[in-house]
Design an enzyme around this catalytic site. Structure first.
Site, PDB file in Angstrom:
ATOM      1  N   LYS A 202      -5.762  -0.758  -0.842  1.00 12.61           N
ATOM      2  CA  LYS A 202      -5.894   0.702  -0.854  1.00 12.61           C
ATOM      3  C   LYS A 202      -5.751   1.143   0.600  1.00 12.61           C
ATOM      4  O   LYS A 202      -6.726   1.168   1.348  1.00 12.61           O
ATOM      5  CB  LYS A 202      -7.261   1.106  -1.431  1.00 12.61           C
ATOM      6  CG  LYS A 202      -7.511   2.604  -1.460  1.00 12.61           C
ATOM      7  CD  LYS A 202      -6.885   3.284  -2.663  1.00 12.61           C
ATOM      8  CE  LYS A 202      -7.231   4.770  -2.687  1.00 12.61           C
ATOM      9  NZ  LYS A 202      -6.663   5.463  -3.857  1.00 12.61           N
TER      10      LYS A 202
ATOM     11  N   ASP B 207     -13.103   2.897  -5.079  1.00 12.63           N
ATOM     12  CA  ASP B 207     -11.742   2.431  -5.355  1.00 12.63           C
ATOM     13  C   ASP B 207     -11.518   1.048  -4.737  1.00 12.63           C
ATOM     14  O   ASP B 207     -10.955   0.146  -5.359  1.00 12.63           O
ATOM     15  CB  ASP B 207     -10.701   3.411  -4.777  1.00 12.63           C
ATOM     16  CG  ASP B 207     -10.643   4.715  -5.552  1.00 12.63           C
ATOM     17  OD1 ASP B 207     -11.450   4.887  -6.475  1.00 12.63           O
ATOM     18  OD2 ASP B 207      -9.781   5.553  -5.231  1.00 12.63           O
TER      19      ASP B 207
END
Length: 228
Positions: free
Chosen positions: A38, A51
């Site tokens: 990410k 996330d």
């Protein structure tokens, strides 16, 4: 053989992290070493970037966190604004170096973009610029809800405009009340001109590992001769 995929979506909150995690599990179940990335996360919840945590949990190998997530921004707002507030400039070259390091230790790097494909990352570059420098085939996550046809087709057009292959798409049912779901799904199948990797049902507490069984990653493997 491709060294990974870039996961984009029709917007924020359409399930990019869920699909990225499911892809990591699906490829891992096939014996591939996988790592999630990410590059830019915006939004910290109780000291955690959820996330990033979910991608780390779904990866088959452990990688340095600064490579998995080069830029962690606290405010849950557009990344270029969050970065400016933090006195940081997001550098795409730094992200590319981190991705190349991850590709050395894993068969596949699943890179989850931030927000939609054209979200600004700094004063002059956006998510499309990041995808272009990473040079990975793109998988589009379509949040199935009213308005998704236009968002999906626009995103696909922009992805193809970068010169990157659109390797496939995933339909994620984020609105359980969506009218004419099957008809909308068919419209996208007819118009996106790339393989449908899977249809994910609406689930309150969706589990990436469970949903990974609904993804047909074989359709992605077939597409590889066309990749850079």
């Amino acid at each position: 053989m491709t060294k990974g995929y870039f996961i984009t979506g029709t917007g924020t909150g359409v399930g990019k992290t869920l699909v990225s995690g499911a892809l990591l599990h699906a490829f891992g179940a096939r014996g591939r070493t996988t790592v999630g990335m990410k590059p830019v996360v915006a939004g910290c919840d109780n000291g955690q970037y959820m996330d990033v945590e979910l991608l780390l949990a779904a990866s088959t190998i452990t990688a340095p966190r600064e490579q998995v997530n080069p830029y962690a921004l606290v405010p849950p707002i557009a990344p270029h604004i969050a970065a400016r507030q933090s006195g940081i400039v997001i550098d795409i070259a730094t992200i590319n170096r981190a991705c190349l390091e991850l590709q050395k230790i894993a068969d596949l790097v699943i890179v989850e973009g931030t927000g939609g494909f054209l979200v600004p990352l700094n004063e002059y570059q956006d998510g499309a610029d990041m995808a272009r420098i990473l040079n990975l085939p793109v998988i589009l996550v379509v949040g199935m809800q009213l308005g998704c046809l236009n968002h999906a087709l626009l995103t696909a057009q922009v992805v193809r405009g970068t010169g990157l292959p659109l390797a496939g798409w995933v339909a994620n049912r984020i609105d359980p009340q969506m009218a004419a779901f099957d008809e909308n799904l068919l419209a996208l199948e007819q118009r996106l001109n790339c393989p449908l990797v899977g249809v994910l049902p609406f689930e309150q507490n969706a589990d990436a590992k469970t949903l990974s069984r609904l993804l047909d990653i074989a359709v992605l493997e077939q597409d590889q001769p066309h990749e850079h």
